[in-house]
Write a protein that holds these residues in place. Structure first.
Motif, PDB file in Angstrom:
ATOM      1  N   LYS A  58       1.048  -1.221  -0.136  1.00 44.80           N
ATOM      2  CA  LYS A  58      -0.017  -0.008   0.098  1.00 44.80           C
ATOM      3  C   LYS A  58       0.952   1.245   0.097  1.00 44.80           C
ATOM      4  O   LYS A  58       0.584   2.123  -0.669  1.00 44.80           O
TER       5      LYS A  58
ATOM      6  N   ALA B 117       0.401   4.968  -7.465  1.00 42.52           N
ATOM      7  CA  ALA B 117      -0.217   4.183  -8.088  1.00 42.52           C
ATOM      8  C   ALA B 117      -1.494   3.742  -7.062  1.00 42.52           C
ATOM      9  O   ALA B 117      -1.569   4.247  -5.743  1.00 42.52           O
ATOM     10  N   THR B 118      -2.765   3.401  -7.514  1.00 38.61           N
ATOM     11  CA  THR B 118      -3.995   3.024  -6.648  1.00 38.61           C
ATOM     12  C   THR B 118      -3.741   1.687  -5.902  1.00 38.61           C
ATOM     13  O   THR B 118      -4.086   1.592  -4.829  1.00 38.61           O
ATOM     14  N   LYS B 119      -3.074   0.739  -6.521  1.00 42.04           N
ATOM     15  CA  LYS B 119      -2.464  -0.464  -5.639  1.00 42.04           C
ATOM     16  C   LYS B 119      -1.364  -1.103  -6.277  1.00 42.04           C
ATOM     17  O   LYS B 119      -0.931  -0.690  -7.300  1.00 42.04           O
TER      18      LYS B 119
ATOM     19  N   ALA C   8       1.542   4.071  -3.061  1.00 37.99           N
ATOM     20  CA  ALA C   8       1.222   5.499  -2.679  1.00 37.99           C
ATOM     21  C   ALA C   8       2.172   6.256  -3.094  1.00 37.99           C
ATOM     22  O   ALA C   8       2.221   7.392  -3.884  1.00 37.99           O
TER      23      ALA C   8
END
Length: 163
Positions: free
Chosen positions: A79, A87-89, A83
């Motif tokens: 996570k 990126a979202t994931k 970040a």
């Protein structure tokens, strides 16, 4: 005996004129904890502390892959890495895809000299050291470099990415 030919990681350092030191140790082909093996071997004489030794992890992010450089004995926060890279994931990359993209085999992935230059995030803890150790691109080979040089050569972002 293993070939002493320079890896792509070392060629990048040499071409950039970056001071570095190659450190080798006998790699046990049965070993699967490559970072743990490096820590055991490189800290044996007391001149290097475990926190100076980093592993290079290839992660999958939306749209491709990236690299996270974290202390060898630490766990990566996917996570936090996502970040830091905007990126979202993130998930761990498929081994074969990671090897194809970087040109290195598992256990020898270096943040330097990759076949495809991947976005990179380096754990902020590296900046506390004068020298950090990362894979030199061959199992049983590490290279000591100044963290700022590694960050510059990889265009890395610095963030707290340990779990």
């Amino acid at each position: 005996m293993a070939s002493r030919k320079a890896t792509r990681a070392l060629v990048q350092l040499i071409d950039a004129g970056v001071p570095h030191e190659v450190v080798t140790y006998p790699h046990d082909p049965r070993e699967r904890s490559f970072g743990g093996e490096a820590v055991c071997e490189l800290t044996a004489d007391g001149s290097v502390v475990p926190g100076q030794i980093f592993k290079t992890l290839v992660i999958a992010v939306p749209g491709g892959m990236a690299v996270a450089v974290v202390p060898a004995l630490a766990k990566l926060s996917l996570k936090a890495a996502a970040a830091a890279l905007g990126a979202t994931k993130a998930t761990m990359a498929d081994q074969r895809a990671a090897e194809r993209a970087t040109g290195y085999v598992l256990g020898a992935v270096s943040p330097l000299g990759q076949r495809t230059r991947l976005p990179t995030v380096v754990d902020s803890g590296a900046m506390a050291f004068e020298r950090m150790y990362v894979s030199a691109g061959r199992r049983g080979w590490d290279v000591a470099v100044a963290p700022a040089d590694l960050v510059r050569l990889t265009d890395a972002v610095i963030a707290d990415i340990q779990a």
